[in-house]
Design a protein around this motif. Structure first.
Motif, PDB file in Angstrom:
ATOM      1  N   GLN A 174      -7.057  13.369  -1.152  1.00 46.02           N
ATOM      2  CA  GLN A 174      -5.979  12.723  -0.412  1.00 46.02           C
ATOM      3  C   GLN A 174      -4.696  12.704  -1.229  1.00 46.02           C
ATOM      4  O   GLN A 174      -3.615  12.999  -0.709  1.00 46.02           O
TER       5      GLN A 174
ATOM      6  N   ASP B 120     -12.889   3.739  15.008  1.00 45.97           N
ATOM      7  CA  ASP B 120     -12.653   3.716  13.566  1.00 45.97           C
ATOM      8  C   ASP B 120     -13.018   5.052  12.966  1.00 45.97           C
ATOM      9  O   ASP B 120     -13.764   5.825  13.536  1.00 45.97           O
ATOM     10  N   GLU B 121     -12.533   5.250  11.773  1.00 47.28           N
ATOM     11  CA  GLU B 121     -12.840   6.496  11.079  1.00 47.28           C
ATOM     12  C   GLU B 121     -14.309   6.494  10.658  1.00 47.28           C
ATOM     13  O   GLU B 121     -14.793   5.511  10.099  1.00 47.28           O
ATOM     14  N   SER B 140     -15.747  -0.847  -3.220  1.00 46.65           N
ATOM     15  CA  SER B 140     -14.764  -1.533  -2.375  1.00 46.65           C
ATOM     16  C   SER B 140     -13.352  -1.232  -2.847  1.00 46.65           C
ATOM     17  O   SER B 140     -12.427  -1.151  -2.046  1.00 46.65           O
ATOM     18  N   VAL B 143     -12.562   2.013  -1.294  1.00 42.72           N
ATOM     19  CA  VAL B 143     -12.237   1.852   0.128  1.00 42.72           C
ATOM     20  C   VAL B 143     -10.801   1.356   0.289  1.00 42.72           C
ATOM     21  O   VAL B 143     -10.058   1.846   1.135  1.00 42.72           O
ATOM     22  N   THR B 144     -10.413   0.404  -0.559  1.00 42.48           N
ATOM     23  CA  THR B 144      -9.035  -0.124  -0.485  1.00 42.48           C
ATOM     24  C   THR B 144      -8.019   0.975  -0.760  1.00 42.48           C
ATOM     25  O   THR B 144      -7.023   1.113  -0.034  1.00 42.48           O
ATOM     26  N   HIS B 146      -8.469   4.148  -0.426  1.00 36.22           N
ATOM     27  CA  HIS B 146      -8.512   5.109   0.678  1.00 36.22           C
ATOM     28  C   HIS B 146      -7.662   4.646   1.846  1.00 36.22           C
ATOM     29  O   HIS B 146      -6.887   5.418   2.435  1.00 36.22           O
ATOM     30  N   GLU B 147      -7.781   3.365   2.199  1.00 32.49           N
ATOM     31  CA  GLU B 147      -6.989   2.832   3.313  1.00 32.49           C
ATOM     32  C   GLU B 147      -5.500   2.878   2.985  1.00 32.49           C
ATOM     33  O   GLU B 147      -4.670   3.218   3.840  1.00 32.49           O
ATOM     34  N   LYS B 150      -4.256   6.367   3.272  1.00 32.64           N
ATOM     35  CA  LYS B 150      -4.117   6.751   4.684  1.00 32.64           C
ATOM     36  C   LYS B 150      -2.792   6.248   5.240  1.00 32.64           C
ATOM     37  O   LYS B 150      -2.130   6.949   6.006  1.00 32.64           O
ATOM     38  N   THR B 151      -2.401   5.035   4.844  1.00 28.22           N
ATOM     39  CA  THR B 151      -1.105   4.495   5.272  1.00 28.22           C
ATOM     40  C   THR B 151       0.032   5.357   4.736  1.00 28.22           C
ATOM     41  O   THR B 151       0.999   5.635   5.444  1.00 28.22           O
ATOM     42  N   ASP B 154       0.191   8.528   6.720  1.00 29.90           N
ATOM     43  CA  ASP B 154       0.755   8.241   8.042  1.00 29.90           C
ATOM     44  C   ASP B 154       2.269   8.110   7.976  1.00 29.90           C
ATOM     45  O   ASP B 154       2.986   8.665   8.812  1.00 29.90           O
TER      46      ASP B 154
END
Lengths: 235, 215
Positions: A174, B120-121, B140, B143-144, B146-147, B150-151, B154
């Motif tokens: 990413q 959801d993804e 976790s 995951v944070t 990753h989110e 993604k923002t 976007d």
């Protein structure tokens, strides 16, 4: 534990049946999951184009599946094997980088070498008008770009990564995509600035030139008319 | 034999399910003038889906959009919008369709971007979805991050689209300035020469008439 023992106890005949059931179930799941891609309708000679604005060295994977309307059953059935789709991909300089014909179901991949707008065009190769019988072809399409094109299960299996390592790998991919996009953004912004500066220059030079032309024409007009009237002995 | 079939089925099952991507699509397509383009997607009941769209090039950068549920009800309709975002929780399971229409425009074809996300993804490996234990701190944190990334991606997309729109307008302006200047210069020359010729023709005696006068 009891379920496992149950399988062992029942014997090889029932086990083979269970295998068949599992296989049938997973085939059902496969097709059920597959059918949920976005779809649209395309006419026979119609060409549908999609644009992907991507940085360089980015992989794009496209999957499509076609269905033909069956008038007898009044529903969409998977298309006959003879019907294929012609896929054409052009790079930002309008050079064709992929032009291939695929069957009624296909998967195309390309990697961009120059940043910019790539155009992916699809049209059916059907020449038999009767085949469509006035109907439309339903195309399920799915285009994945950059990091989304990665198959993480495959990567995990190939490099033998644990769950945490796989997550970190996804984050790395990413971040790489973000970096590529930022470089592309810098390139685009430079091009935009060049266009704006060119417009600015053009407006400046053209207005000066036009004022000079206006003045010159005015002067010429007066001199010409003056000599004309003098010749006519009116002045 | 049962065991053998079972052990060979599961990796295949995993592989097949892994091959599927997250539901939804992000596409940019060309919409010719007087045309309508519809897209359809199957949505389960109770799942939330969102539609973001933006017009990138063409005309006044506006488009009509409407979304219909499987029963034919219009759940969203907007005319001549430049960009918008719409989310909805699906009450009925079935095929939802959303359409973009350029039928009000006679000669400008448009490029429209849309992002249709359903639910959801999905996790990157299917067995991550049904965990029994809680996530570790590392996981976790991943995951944070990753989110958050993604923002970032976007917002990069939205920035790229706005920049594409501005660049299209700037290039349009540039070419318009060029053509207008050239045509105005030509018009200037033509008008001034014809003015002079016309004026001269007022004062020029026509030869046959003048001969008649003299004789």
């Amino acid at each position: 534990m009891a379920a496992e023992q149950g399988v062992r106890v029942v014997g090889p005949g029932a086990g083979a049946g269970l295998g068949k059931v599992v296989r049938a179930l997973l085939l059902l799941l496969y097709f059920a999951a597959r059918s949920s891609a976005l779809y649209f309708h395309i006419g026979e000679t119609e060409k549908k184009c999609f644009i992907e604005e991507i940085p360089d060295e980015t992989m794009v994977i496209g999957n499509y599946r076609t269905q033909l309307y069956d008038k007898q059953r009044e529903e969409y059935q998977p298309a006959t094997p003879g019907l294929g789709m012609f896929v054409e991909v052009k790079d930002p300089e309008d050079k064709v980088i992929l032009a291939r014909q695929y069957g009624s179901e296909g998967r195309f991949t390309f990697t961009s070498h120059t940043p910019g707008e790539h155009q992916i065009c699809l049209h059916s190769n059907s020449t038999k008008f009767s085949l469509f019988a006035g109907g439309m072809l339903r195309v399920h399409l799915d285009i994945q770009v950059g990091e989304h094109a990665n198959d993480y299960a495959e990567i995990a299996a190939k490099d033998k990564l644990s769950e945490l390592q796989l997550r970190v790998r996804q984050l790395v991919e990413q971040v790489e995509q973000i970096q590529k996009e930022q470089n592309y953004q810098r390139w685009r912004e430079e091009r935009f600035r060049q266009t704006s500066e060119s417009t600015n220059q053009r407006v400046l030079w053209w207005s000066i030139l036009q004022t000079l032309i206006l003045v010159a024409i005015g002067v010429w007009q007066m001199r010409h008319l003056k000599s004309f009237f003098e010749a006519k002995k009116l002045v | 034999m049962g065991r053998g079939a079972r052990s060979s089925a599961f990796p295949v099952l995993l592989l097949l399910l892994c091959a599927d991507r997250s539901l939804g699509a992000e596409l940019t397509f060309e919409l010719p003038d007087n045309a309508k383009q519809c897209f359809h997607e199957e949505v389960e009941q109770g799942v939330k889906f969102s539609l973001d769209y933006q017009v990138i090039t063409g005309g006044h950068y506006d488009v009509d959009c409407y979304v219909e549920d499987p029963l034919g009800n219009t759940i969203y309709r907007e005319t001549k919008k430049q960009y918008d975002s719409f989310t909805h929780r699906a009450e009925v399971k079935g095929v939802y369709q959303f359409c973009f229409s350029n039928e009000f425009s006679t000669f400008s074809h448009k490029t429209v971007y849309f992002d249709f996300q359903v639910g959801d993804e999905p996790p990157i490996l299917p067995d991550m979805g049904n965990r029994v234990t809680a996530l570790t701190q590392m996981e976790s944190a991943c995951v944070t991050i990753h989110e958050a990334l993604k923002t970032v991606i976007d917002s990069q997309t939205h920035y790229r689209l706005r920049e594409a729109q501005d660049r299209a307008r700037a290039e349009d302006l540039n070419s318009r300035v060029f053509y207008w200047s050239v045509s105005e210069t030509i018009a200037l020359f033509v008008v001034s020469f014809s003015q002079v010729l016309l004026l001269k023709s007022f004062f020029t005696e026509k030869r046959p008439m003048s001969r008649g006068v003299h004789s």
